[in-house]
Scaffold this active site. Structure first.
Site, PDB file in Angstrom:
ATOM      1  N   ASP A 102       1.028  -1.374  -0.362  1.00  0.00           N
ATOM      2  CA  ASP A 102       0.065  -0.174  -0.489  1.00  0.00           C
ATOM      3  C   ASP A 102       1.208   1.650  -0.076  1.00  0.00           C
ATOM      4  O   ASP A 102       1.908   1.756   0.993  1.00  0.00           O
ATOM      5  CB  ASP A 102      -1.538   0.120   1.859  1.00  0.00           C
ATOM      6  N   LYS A 141       2.951  11.619  -3.726  1.00  0.00           N
ATOM      7  CA  LYS A 141       1.670  10.428  -4.270  1.00  0.00           C
ATOM      8  C   LYS A 141       0.479  11.886  -4.869  1.00  0.00           C
ATOM      9  O   LYS A 141       0.413  11.161  -6.316  1.00  0.00           O
ATOM     10  CB  LYS A 141       0.969   9.801  -3.414  1.00  0.00           C
ATOM     11  N   ASP A 179     -13.085   5.285   1.039  1.00  0.00           N
ATOM     12  CA  ASP A 179     -11.401   4.971   1.905  1.00  0.00           C
ATOM     13  C   ASP A 179     -11.268   6.507   1.253  1.00  0.00           C
ATOM     14  O   ASP A 179     -11.485   6.918   0.658  1.00  0.00           O
ATOM     15  CB  ASP A 179     -10.959   4.404   0.631  1.00  0.00           C
ATOM     16  N   GLU A 187      -7.395   0.205  -4.450  1.00  0.00           N
ATOM     17  CA  GLU A 187      -7.455   0.753  -3.257  1.00  0.00           C
ATOM     18  C   GLU A 187      -9.176   0.274  -2.046  1.00  0.00           C
ATOM     19  O   GLU A 187      -9.005  -0.920  -1.239  1.00  0.00           O
ATOM     20  CB  GLU A 187      -6.975   1.525  -2.473  1.00  0.00           C
TER      21      GLU A 187
END
Lengths: 181, 625
Positions: free
Chosen positions: B25, B87, B208, B186
């Protein structure tokens, strides 16, 4: 080199008779079974050739499922398979249909200025769905009869349904705009 | 019926053949690595027992970069060289980044390359390289704790990541020396970790909210098949934005202007804001003291309440609810159809998020698995299956593309070729023609997004189909085919049907690194690691060789009856030659032998695929024959 092309007839790909009347649960089960056989996740350790064919075949199975489970797409695909020319340019519509379309478009254009745009939009969406339902019912009957005349009428109805589909997309786009998505 | 080999649940028949595969992850704030051991998936800690690796990289002069907690400690004292939340920059151009709030935190190099680079003491570094440092650290952690070399990895990405962001993530993995089995969304990974396949049929929602990204996915589960019905999200919305809103409020309270703050002071303020937000998870109010870290004096002291927090973050949570609404609409379902809502990502610890999501879906959201670890855990389960450790597993993940893919047509309009929420893999063709007499080339511009105008969508790539024979306008038949693979990555082919002129691009996003750039970086990184480039290249080819040998062997064992004896002999010969070169050849020779075996077995592979689909469709199981 490509694995056998079955895309021209998705009924054949799914081992189904060419018919509008489909058992959607059986179709879904057949779809899952097919993906279990060809999905790239089942070939993660395979040769490059197998992985390539797996992507192609899984894509075709997905496309076939998408078309067969959707009444409008299924109807148009069925007409195509039966050799009915789908040339959309020369479709003549009756006056009542054109009036409906115009009225719905006008109401859609007025949504933003209305007191409760969300409510207004929802009402329009319900109207569109009601029209769509009626037409889909007629479509099913015509495709069941499947004689030359019925198929021509079915073609006109799929064309009408496409107009409603486009209206639906506009409703959704407006909904996104109102929700600031 | 075939004889079954009996083994203990969770164990494979031949443990020594078990391949090491991990799930990673790669998060905005924290990253994790997990693997399946003795039948259970677990995240792997570092030597100090910490599972979460802060996604922070600090570059130093004449020394290797620091990664994780140690790097994070320098965030305030060395802000320009300490990169966090990278990210957010993946697959993005400088203009996108400058529109965000990150521009003030780092110094970006002006370069001719489309890829933004952050200026550090160790040189100008691209987001892909920074992410690769995080991945390398996790790879090393996994190899040290598992005691062997990793075979492959599944890396998770936000479901709403576009093609450029996915490609950049894959490039980072490549740079880190990881063999990527799959990019996994994810929310889908989280659904797997929740073991939603075990008896919980029906429709499930995964909400999420991470440090920098937000996803909502709606899945239908049916006997081990996870079918994503729709997904929506925002790749620039997360807990970081909560922190920023709090920081902004604190500045207003203290009567300060952000422009007057140094990068270090800004970092300190954000850290304090995050701490306050976390404290309000349990407390009703929190005391905040702002100190000037440089002068050591107190600037402001006051109280920050939950109520005030809600005023600041409610608009952002409402934004996520808009996405939830659209996802429900695209999936064509109502709240009442939903079995449960699973909460994922550190930011769902904020009670207000749980409260508003619970209200929206009219149910108590599920939080039984640690929201930080659930994604890595699910990725590990998928990796274990993909690498072949569980050949009898029935699980299958059918995911979708989050954003529509299309082409630019006349007048700057977008013609959609593949709609959002289409199940992948997907392939679609669209026919175009020339609009001028004698036109010999066609420019193809590929875009991603939902809007009608090209300028409102993300530009993915441009290429030209040349060499079309001159014809009158409208006579050429140019078929443009889009293919999206199981990673959600696009490749595009354009072919003039009459002449057969063809052009293909593996879409390399405009803001991605070129293959050459990656190759150079790879070589440089190997040099730094004092490794031998040739040895590593050979090793990579050997891994490839083993894979294809094993795959063809098992294909022959399973479906040998589909082979003509001549063809069988040709394949056996190619295998023998590859086995020989694998042990005694150089990288180039092994590569060529792999290619030769691949070609020799292509027809066989096509026939197997046809046989596979036909037996699946006619409802016969292979073992009935």
């Amino acid at each position: 080199m490509q694995a056998t092309d079955l895309s021209s007839n998705f009924f054949a790909l799914f081992d189904l008779p060419v018919s509008f009347d489909i058992d959607l649960n059986a179709l879904a089960e057949c779809y899952r079974q097919a993906q279990r056989a060809v999905h790239p996740d089942k070939f993660a350790n395979s040769s490059e050739a197998e992985r390539r064919f797996s992507v192609q075949m899984a894509a075709r199975v997905n496309e076939g499922y998408r078309i067969l489970k959707d009444p409008l797409a299924r109807a148009r695909h069925m007409l195509e398979v039966l050799g009915v020319e789908l040339d959309d340019m020369d479709t003549a519509f009756d006056g009542a249909f054109l009036m409906e379309q115009m009225e719905l478009r006008e109401r859609l254009a007025d949504v933003k200025g209305s007191a409760d745009p969300h409510q207004q939009l929802q009402t329009i969406a319900q109207n569109i769905n009601a029209f769509g339902k009626t037409l889909t019912g007629q479509l099913a009957e015509l495709l069941l009869a499947a004689d030359v005349e019925s198929l021509q009428q079915a073609r006109v109805i799929t064309r009408k349904l496409q107009f409603f589909r486009r209206l639906n997309e506009e409703v959704d786009a407006l909904d996104d705009e109102l929700s600031e998505f | 019926m075939a004889l079954l080999q009996i083994s203990e649940p969770g164990q494979t028949a031949a443990p020594h053949q078990r391949k090491l595969a991990v799930g990673i992850d790669l998060g905005t704030t924290n990253s994790l690595v997990a693997t399946v051991r003795s039948g259970t998936a677990e995240t792997l800690p570092d030597t100090q027992g910490a599972h979460l690796l802060p996604s922070v990289v600090r570059y130093q002069k004449d020394a290797l970069p620091q990664v994780g907690k140690i790097a994070r400690q320098s965030a305030v004292t060395d802000p320009r060289n300490t990169i966090s939340s990278v990210k957010r920059f993946m697959g993005r151009g400088l203009a996108d980044i400058c529109n965000g709030s990150a521009a003030i935190e780092y110094e970006f190099a002006d370069g001719e390359s489309a890829v933004p680079r952050i200026r550090t003491v160790a040189g100008d570094i691209s987001p892909v390289e920074i992410s690769a440092e995080i991945l390398k650290t996790l790879k090393l952690r996994a190899e040290e704790s598992l005691g062997d070399e990793l075979t492959a990895a599944v890396i998770t990405v936000p479901a709403y990541f576009d093609d450029a962001q996915r490609q950049s993530t894959k490039d980072a993995a490549h740079l880190a020396g990881l063999n990527v089995l799959r990019l996994l969304n994810e929310p889908t990974a989280a659904a797997v970790a929740y073991g939603l396949d075990k008896g919980s049929e029906g429709v499930h929602v995964v909400y999420d909210l991470g440090g920098g990204t937000f996803d909502i996915s709606i899945l239908r589960l049916n006997r081990g098949v996870f079918e994503v019905m729709s997904t929506a999200g925002n790749t620039a919305l997360g807990g970081d934005d909560f922190d920023r809103a709090i920081a902004q409020w604190l500045l207003e309270q203290a009567g300060l202007d952000q422009a007057g703050l140094s990068a270090g002071q800004m970092r300190a303020l954000l850290i304090e804001s995050c701490r306050a937000k976390e404290a309000l998870t349990d407390a009703e109010t929190v005391e905040i003291t702002l100190t000037d870290i440089e002068a050591g004096t107190q600037i402001w002291q006051g109280e920050f309440s939950r109520e005030q927090l809600h005023v600041l973050i409610d608009p952002m949570i409402r934004q996520t609810l808009s996405a939830c609404r659209r996802a429900l609409r695209d999936a064509d379902i109502e709240s009442a159809d939903i079995e449960d809502v699973v909460m994922v990502g550190g930011s769902t610890r904020t009670p207000r998020v749980r409260e508003l999501i619970g209200d929206f879906f009219q149910c108590q959201p599920r939080v039984d698995i640690d929201p930080d670890k659930v994604v890595a855990t699910g990725a590990a389960i998928q990796a274990d299956i993909l690498v072949g450790n569980k050949p009898d597993n029935e699980m299958l993940l059918l995911d979708v593309i989050p954003l529509s893919l299309g082409l630019e047509t006349m007048g700057g309009l977008v013609e959609k070729v593949i709609n959002r929420n289409t199940t992948i893999p997907s392939a679609k063709a669209q026919d175009f023609t020339t609009y001028k007499d004698g036109q010999t080339a066609l420019a193809v511009h590929i875009v991603q997004g939902e809007r009608e105008l090209v300028s409102d969508c993300r530009s993915l790539a441009r290429f030209e189909l040349r060499g079309i024979p001159p014809m009158t306008a409208g006579a050429a038949r140019i078929r443009v085919t889009f293919q999206v693979d199981a990673d959600g990555l696009l490749s595009v082919t354009a072919r003039e049907q009459i002449s057969g002129v063809e052009s293909t691009v593996q879409v390399k996003p405009s803001f991605g690194l070129t293959d050459n750039e990656i190759e150079t970086m790879l070589r440089d990184s190997i040099d730094h690691a004092e490794g031998d480039v040739a040895a590593r290249m050979l090793r990579e080819q050997q891994v490839d060789a083993d894979r294809i040998l094993e795959s063809v062997e098992s294909a022959i064992a399973a479906d040998g009856q589909l082979l003509a004896s001549e063809e069988h002999a040709r394949i056996e010969q190619a295998m023998a030659s590859l086995r020989e070169l694998r042990d005694h050849g150089d990288a180039q020779q092994v590569k060529q032998a792999v290619q030769a075996l691949n070609e020799a077995s292509t027809d066989f592979a096509a026939r197997r695929m046809d046989a596979g689909i036909q037996s699946a469709m006619t409802g016969h199981k292979i073992d009935e024959f």
